[in-house]
Design a protein around this motif. Sequence first.
Motif, mmCIF file in Angstrom:
data_model
loop_
_atom_site.group_PDB
_atom_site.id
_atom_site.type_symbol
_atom_site.label_atom_id
_atom_site.label_comp_id
_atom_site.label_asym_id
_atom_site.label_seq_id
_atom_site.Cartn_x
_atom_site.Cartn_y
_atom_site.Cartn_z
ATOM 1 N N ARG A 181 -9.653 -0.748 -12.813
ATOM 2 C CA ARG A 181 -9.688 0.883 -13.179
ATOM 3 C C ARG A 181 -10.248 1.555 -12.113
ATOM 4 O O ARG A 181 -9.802 2.510 -11.539
ATOM 5 C CB ARG A 181 -10.288 1.009 -14.593
ATOM 6 C CG ARG A 181 -10.351 2.575 -14.923
ATOM 7 C CD ARG A 181 -11.045 2.557 -16.373
ATOM 8 N NE ARG A 181 -10.313 1.925 -17.360
ATOM 9 C CZ ARG A 181 -10.605 1.196 -18.373
ATOM 10 N NH1 ARG A 181 -11.973 0.788 -18.221
ATOM 11 N NH2 ARG A 181 -10.065 0.723 -19.163
ATOM 12 N N ASP A 182 -11.262 1.079 -11.396
ATOM 13 C CA ASP A 182 -12.222 1.753 -10.619
ATOM 14 C C ASP A 182 -11.370 1.401 -8.993
ATOM 15 O O ASP A 182 -11.353 2.530 -8.429
ATOM 16 C CB ASP A 182 -13.554 1.078 -10.327
ATOM 17 C CG ASP A 182 -14.366 2.065 -9.569
ATOM 18 O OD1 ASP A 182 -14.755 3.057 -10.161
ATOM 19 O OD2 ASP A 182 -14.982 1.709 -8.396
ATOM 20 N N ILE A 183 -10.691 0.248 -8.793
ATOM 21 C CA ILE A 183 -9.823 0.253 -7.898
ATOM 22 C C ILE A 183 -8.709 1.282 -7.505
ATOM 23 O O ILE A 183 -8.661 2.144 -6.627
ATOM 24 C CB ILE A 183 -9.239 -1.052 -7.627
ATOM 25 C CG1 ILE A 183 -10.005 -1.945 -7.362
ATOM 26 C CG2 ILE A 183 -7.887 -0.963 -6.620
ATOM 27 C CD1 ILE A 183 -9.581 -3.521 -7.363
ATOM 28 N N ALA A 184 -8.093 1.480 -9.071
ATOM 29 C CA ALA A 184 -7.045 2.893 -8.915
ATOM 30 C C ALA A 184 -7.711 3.900 -8.823
ATOM 31 O O ALA A 184 -7.293 5.033 -8.256
ATOM 32 C CB ALA A 184 -6.595 2.839 -10.358
ATOM 33 N N ARG A 185 -9.033 4.215 -9.260
ATOM 34 C CA ARG A 185 -9.789 5.719 -9.118
ATOM 35 C C ARG A 185 -10.117 5.837 -7.602
ATOM 36 O O ARG A 185 -9.812 6.927 -7.167
ATOM 37 C CB ARG A 185 -11.075 5.636 -9.821
ATOM 38 C CG ARG A 185 -11.813 6.880 -9.778
ATOM 39 C CD ARG A 185 -13.100 6.711 -10.542
ATOM 40 N NE ARG A 185 -14.069 5.643 -9.617
ATOM 41 C CZ ARG A 185 -14.935 6.189 -8.694
ATOM 42 N NH1 ARG A 185 -14.793 7.378 -8.035
ATOM 43 N NH2 ARG A 185 -15.705 5.380 -8.097
ATOM 44 N N GLN A 186 -10.514 4.773 -7.062
ATOM 45 C CA GLN A 186 -10.811 5.071 -5.641
ATOM 46 C C GLN A 186 -9.704 5.167 -4.626
ATOM 47 O O GLN A 186 -9.511 5.745 -3.687
ATOM 48 C CB GLN A 186 -11.759 3.793 -5.115
ATOM 49 C CG GLN A 186 -13.153 3.741 -5.720
ATOM 50 C CD GLN A 186 -14.098 3.083 -4.690
ATOM 51 O OE1 GLN A 186 -14.285 3.428 -3.957
ATOM 52 N NE2 GLN A 186 -15.164 2.513 -5.468
ATOM 53 N N LEU A 187 -8.490 4.682 -5.107
ATOM 54 C CA LEU A 187 -7.298 4.980 -4.414
ATOM 55 C C LEU A 187 -6.789 5.901 -4.784
ATOM 56 O O LEU A 187 -5.624 6.579 -4.299
ATOM 57 C CB LEU A 187 -6.406 3.691 -4.527
ATOM 58 C CG LEU A 187 -6.655 2.220 -3.991
ATOM 59 C CD1 LEU A 187 -5.765 1.195 -4.218
ATOM 60 C CD2 LEU A 187 -7.036 2.183 -2.479
ATOM 61 N N LEU A 198 0.874 -1.088 0.116
ATOM 62 C CA LEU A 198 -0.027 -0.071 -0.084
ATOM 63 C C LEU A 198 0.995 1.227 -0.047
ATOM 64 O O LEU A 198 0.551 2.093 -0.732
ATOM 65 C CB LEU A 198 -0.868 0.072 1.255
ATOM 66 C CG LEU A 198 -2.059 1.089 1.137
ATOM 67 C CD1 LEU A 198 -3.080 0.937 -0.194
ATOM 68 C CD2 LEU A 198 -3.006 1.028 2.439
ATOM 69 N N ASP A 199 2.030 1.208 0.807
ATOM 70 C CA ASP A 199 2.811 2.409 0.851
ATOM 71 C C ASP A 199 3.376 2.500 -0.444
ATOM 72 O O ASP A 199 3.612 3.552 -1.022
ATOM 73 C CB ASP A 199 3.876 2.110 1.824
ATOM 74 C CG ASP A 199 3.200 2.243 3.145
ATOM 75 O OD1 ASP A 199 2.286 2.830 3.317
ATOM 76 O OD2 ASP A 199 4.008 1.780 4.076
ATOM 77 N N LYS A 200 3.773 1.419 -1.099
ATOM 78 C CA LYS A 200 4.473 1.516 -2.547
ATOM 79 C C LYS A 200 3.627 2.038 -3.613
ATOM 80 O O LYS A 200 3.960 3.137 -4.368
ATOM 81 C CB LYS A 200 4.861 0.249 -2.926
ATOM 82 C CG LYS A 200 5.752 0.049 -4.028
ATOM 83 C CD LYS A 200 6.310 -1.266 -4.416
ATOM 84 C CE LYS A 200 7.357 -1.386 -5.630
ATOM 85 N NZ LYS A 200 7.691 -2.572 -5.915
ATOM 86 N N ILE A 201 2.183 1.862 -3.493
ATOM 87 C CA ILE A 201 1.117 2.107 -4.447
ATOM 88 C C ILE A 201 0.965 3.530 -4.043
ATOM 89 O O ILE A 201 0.910 4.300 -5.353
ATOM 90 C CB ILE A 201 -0.032 1.563 -4.191
ATOM 91 C CG1 ILE A 201 -0.036 0.108 -4.621
ATOM 92 C CG2 ILE A 201 -1.130 2.088 -4.849
ATOM 93 C CD1 ILE A 201 -1.050 -0.848 -4.126
ATOM 94 N N LYS A 202 1.035 4.252 -2.980
ATOM 95 C CA LYS A 202 0.858 5.558 -2.846
ATOM 96 C C LYS A 202 2.204 6.344 -3.226
ATOM 97 O O LYS A 202 1.846 7.502 -3.642
ATOM 98 C CB LYS A 202 0.342 5.746 -1.426
ATOM 99 C CG LYS A 202 -0.804 5.409 -0.823
ATOM 100 C CD LYS A 202 -1.095 5.249 0.490
ATOM 101 C CE LYS A 202 -2.452 5.049 0.854
ATOM 102 N NZ LYS A 202 -2.771 5.083 2.396
ATOM 103 N N GLN A 203 3.350 5.957 -2.871
ATOM 104 C CA GLN A 203 4.605 6.509 -3.145
ATOM 105 C C GLN A 203 4.761 6.960 -4.805
ATOM 106 O O GLN A 203 5.049 7.756 -5.078
ATOM 107 C CB GLN A 203 5.600 5.866 -2.644
ATOM 108 C CG GLN A 203 5.838 6.130 -1.081
ATOM 109 C CD GLN A 203 6.683 5.037 -0.191
ATOM 110 O OE1 GLN A 203 7.505 4.313 -1.172
ATOM 111 N NE2 GLN A 203 6.862 5.024 1.070
#
Length: 289
Positions: A81-87, A42-47
């Motif tokens: 695509r929607d997972i990426a949008r909501q994150l 999760l940290d890597k995705i956000k960074q």
Amino acid sequence: MRSYQSSDPAVESGGTRYAVAAGFAGLLLTLASTAAHADATLDKIKQRNKIVAGILLSGGPFGSIDPATQKPVGWNVELARDIARQLNVELETVQVQPSNRVQLLQQGKVDILIAGMEVTSERASILGYAPTPFYKVGGTAIFPAASDIRSWNDLKGKVVCLSQGSNYAKPLTSEIGATVKGFKSSSESLLALRGGNCAAAVHDGTLLNPLATSNPEWKDYRTLAPELIPGDSVVWVRKGEDDAAAAIDKVVQDWHRSGWLITTEKRLNITPASPALRELHEKYKNGGA
């Protein structure tokens, strides 16, 4: 994971008190390392502001390549695509096969899997997942309509084609008595069926039923009912990645709460409509969990 060894001579000589202390310290290090690992994805995705989703493109409305754009389309893509949008991050998709999807996730090549994988005890022992299912699906067999196959038991002693890593292999061999032949992808398995290399092919009903009912190339084939070992389709993450699983589970529950999955199913013309989506919508629309 790094491994730390003590250089204390008392510990090396086997002193009980120091050995216990070192063992306790090692346990703390292990727990700390596990906790850090749990936050890593999760940290890597956000960074990096991007999530890498491994998606299965086996053909049909659940995942395929648009011939006009050469881009992936379908149910699995819409979910990613929607997972990426909501994150609130960008999306990168990686096409996976049943034969390599688990390895790609474990090796960190992808962050999540939306890849036609239902929950089984074997899979749950090596991977983590968002516990709320986004769909429910089981296996069906497709075979020439002129064959003598009328039930699952009629596959006993026959060669059945499927994808490598399929969870349908176990019941086919141990319960039905079929001989399975694995292929890297469902398309290769179906090609082998049409070439006469097996009596039937077994894959998700979401793939095979539309072929038999609406694809002219498969008009001389039929499928079996009821579905074989129907199970929950979930989004998979690496084992211990609890934060990533929790964040994605929140997204999946929101899909059910809003009815977005039902709308998406209709828009993609996925038939027959899944009764499970209606049940899950009723469960979550008023804040259920």
